[in-house]
Design a protein around this motif. Sequence first.
Motif, PDB file in Angstrom:
ATOM      1  N   ASP A   1       5.179 -10.272   1.128  1.00  0.00           N
ATOM      2  CA  ASP A   1       6.038 -10.788   0.062  1.00  0.00           C
ATOM      3  C   ASP A   1       6.646  -9.644  -0.745  1.00  0.00           C
ATOM      4  O   ASP A   1       7.841  -9.653  -1.055  1.00  0.00           O
ATOM      5  CB  ASP A   1       5.241 -11.730  -0.835  1.00  0.00           C
ATOM      6  N   ASP A   2       5.839  -8.636  -1.083  1.00  0.00           N
ATOM      7  CA  ASP A   2       6.340  -7.473  -1.826  1.00  0.00           C
ATOM      8  C   ASP A   2       7.449  -6.764  -1.058  1.00  0.00           C
ATOM      9  O   ASP A   2       8.465  -6.385  -1.638  1.00  0.00           O
ATOM     10  CB  ASP A   2       5.209  -6.473  -2.094  1.00  0.00           C
ATOM     11  N   VAL A   3       7.242  -6.573   0.228  1.00  0.00           N
ATOM     12  CA  VAL A   3       8.223  -5.874   1.066  1.00  0.00           C
ATOM     13  C   VAL A   3       9.539  -6.636   1.107  1.00  0.00           C
ATOM     14  O   VAL A   3      10.611  -6.055   0.970  1.00  0.00           O
ATOM     15  CB  VAL A   3       7.655  -5.638   2.489  1.00  0.00           C
ATOM     16  N   THR A   4       9.484  -7.955   1.262  1.00  0.00           N
ATOM     17  CA  THR A   4      10.728  -8.733   1.320  1.00  0.00           C
ATOM     18  C   THR A   4      11.443  -8.737  -0.032  1.00  0.00           C
ATOM     19  O   THR A   4      12.667  -8.719  -0.074  1.00  0.00           O
ATOM     20  CB  THR A   4      10.475 -10.185   1.783  1.00  0.00           C
ATOM     21  N   LYS A   5      10.676  -8.752  -1.121  1.00  0.00           N
ATOM     22  CA  LYS A   5      11.299  -8.716  -2.454  1.00  0.00           C
ATOM     23  C   LYS A   5      12.006  -7.388  -2.707  1.00  0.00           C
ATOM     24  O   LYS A   5      12.914  -7.321  -3.521  1.00  0.00           O
ATOM     25  CB  LYS A   5      10.260  -8.983  -3.536  1.00  0.00           C
ATOM     26  N   GLN A   6      11.601  -6.345  -1.978  1.00  0.00           N
ATOM     27  CA  GLN A   6      12.256  -5.042  -2.086  1.00  0.00           C
ATOM     28  C   GLN A   6      13.500  -4.968  -1.206  1.00  0.00           C
ATOM     29  O   GLN A   6      14.164  -3.943  -1.146  1.00  0.00           O
ATOM     30  CB  GLN A   6      11.282  -3.929  -1.688  1.00  0.00           C
ATOM     31  N   GLY A   7      13.807  -6.071  -0.521  1.00  0.00           N
ATOM     32  CA  GLY A   7      15.001  -6.114   0.318  1.00  0.00           C
ATOM     33  C   GLY A   7      14.801  -5.582   1.723  1.00  0.00           C
ATOM     34  O   GLY A   7      15.756  -5.403   2.467  1.00  0.00           O
ATOM     35  N   ARG A   8      13.569  -5.331   2.096  1.00  0.00           N
ATOM     36  CA  ARG A   8      13.285  -4.826   3.436  1.00  0.00           C
ATOM     37  C   ARG A   8      12.957  -5.987   4.375  1.00  0.00           C
ATOM     38  O   ARG A   8      12.661  -7.096   3.943  1.00  0.00           O
ATOM     39  CB  ARG A   8      12.135  -3.816   3.403  1.00  0.00           C
ATOM     40  N   THR A   9      12.985  -5.707   5.638  1.00  0.00           N
ATOM     41  CA  THR A   9      12.754  -6.712   6.666  1.00  0.00           C
ATOM     42  C   THR A   9      11.296  -6.720   7.089  1.00  0.00           C
ATOM     43  O   THR A   9      10.686  -5.670   7.266  1.00  0.00           O
ATOM     44  CB  THR A   9      13.638  -6.420   7.898  1.00  0.00           C
TER      45      THR A   9
ATOM     46  N   GLU B   1      14.115   0.126   6.630  1.00  0.00           N
ATOM     47  CA  GLU B   1      12.735   0.062   7.032  1.00  0.00           C
ATOM     48  C   GLU B   1      12.379  -1.360   7.428  1.00  0.00           C
ATOM     49  O   GLU B   1      12.837  -2.313   6.835  1.00  0.00           O
ATOM     50  CB  GLU B   1      11.817   0.496   5.897  1.00  0.00           C
ATOM     51  N   ILE B   2      11.519  -1.466   8.432  1.00  0.00           N
ATOM     52  CA  ILE B   2      11.042  -2.761   8.911  1.00  0.00           C
ATOM     53  C   ILE B   2       9.521  -2.715   8.953  1.00  0.00           C
ATOM     54  O   ILE B   2       8.930  -1.796   9.503  1.00  0.00           O
ATOM     55  CB  ILE B   2      11.592  -3.073  10.318  1.00  0.00           C
ATOM     56  N   LEU B   3       8.881  -3.726   8.365  1.00  0.00           N
ATOM     57  CA  LEU B   3       7.437  -3.866   8.435  1.00  0.00           C
ATOM     58  C   LEU B   3       7.126  -4.801   9.591  1.00  0.00           C
ATOM     59  O   LEU B   3       7.588  -5.945   9.617  1.00  0.00           O
ATOM     60  CB  LEU B   3       6.878  -4.443   7.126  1.00  0.00           C
ATOM     61  N   LEU B   4       6.362  -4.332  10.570  1.00  0.00           N
ATOM     62  CA  LEU B   4       5.970  -5.136  11.725  1.00  0.00           C
ATOM     63  C   LEU B   4       4.556  -5.645  11.495  1.00  0.00           C
ATOM     64  O   LEU B   4       3.622  -4.862  11.319  1.00  0.00           O
ATOM     65  CB  LEU B   4       6.028  -4.308  13.007  1.00  0.00           C
ATOM     66  N   VAL B   5       4.397  -6.971  11.473  1.00  0.00           N
ATOM     67  CA  VAL B   5       3.106  -7.610  11.250  1.00  0.00           C
ATOM     68  C   VAL B   5       2.818  -8.448  12.490  1.00  0.00           C
ATOM     69  O   VAL B   5       3.423  -9.487  12.704  1.00  0.00           O
ATOM     70  CB  VAL B   5       3.128  -8.500   9.985  1.00  0.00           C
ATOM     71  N   ASP B   6       1.879  -7.973  13.319  1.00  0.00           N
ATOM     72  CA  ASP B   6       1.589  -8.617  14.601  1.00  0.00           C
ATOM     73  C   ASP B   6       0.236  -9.309  14.559  1.00  0.00           C
ATOM     74  O   ASP B   6      -0.801  -8.660  14.678  1.00  0.00           O
ATOM     75  CB  ASP B   6       1.621  -7.566  15.716  1.00  0.00           C
ATOM     76  N   GLU B   7       0.246 -10.617  14.389  1.00  0.00           N
ATOM     77  CA  GLU B   7      -0.959 -11.449  14.383  1.00  0.00           C
ATOM     78  C   GLU B   7      -2.016 -10.972  13.395  1.00  0.00           C
ATOM     79  O   GLU B   7      -3.198 -11.208  13.595  1.00  0.00           O
ATOM     80  CB  GLU B   7      -1.556 -11.530  15.796  1.00  0.00           C
TER      81      GLU B   7
END
Length: 100
Positions: A25-33, A1-7
């Motif tokens: 931060d939570d998403v990256t700590k779960q090992g996701r991009t 899974e990838i979380l896209l954060v656009d501006e």
Amino acid sequence: EILLVDEVLAVGDAKFQRKSLGKMDDVTKQGRTVLFVSHNMALIQAFCERGIYLKDGKIAAIGPMDSVINAYLKTLEKMEAQGCTAVKVRYHQTSHGNIF
């Protein structure tokens, strides 16, 4: 899974921005991009290890954040030198690189 954060940090109040940063931060700590799209160099430098600089829809630089930001700044400086007055960037050099 990838979380896209656009501006996302360009809008909203401080509370919304903190909540958004916390979620990233939570998403990256779960090992996701997290794919974080922004023109805010200070935030990019603070949160990202690697980056991609896109210019005219093509990859202009890819790699460690400091080198990608420097490539972006060189492009801006070149544009300013050629008389592109629409580009105004304020930054100062620190031991950690450029801060905007």
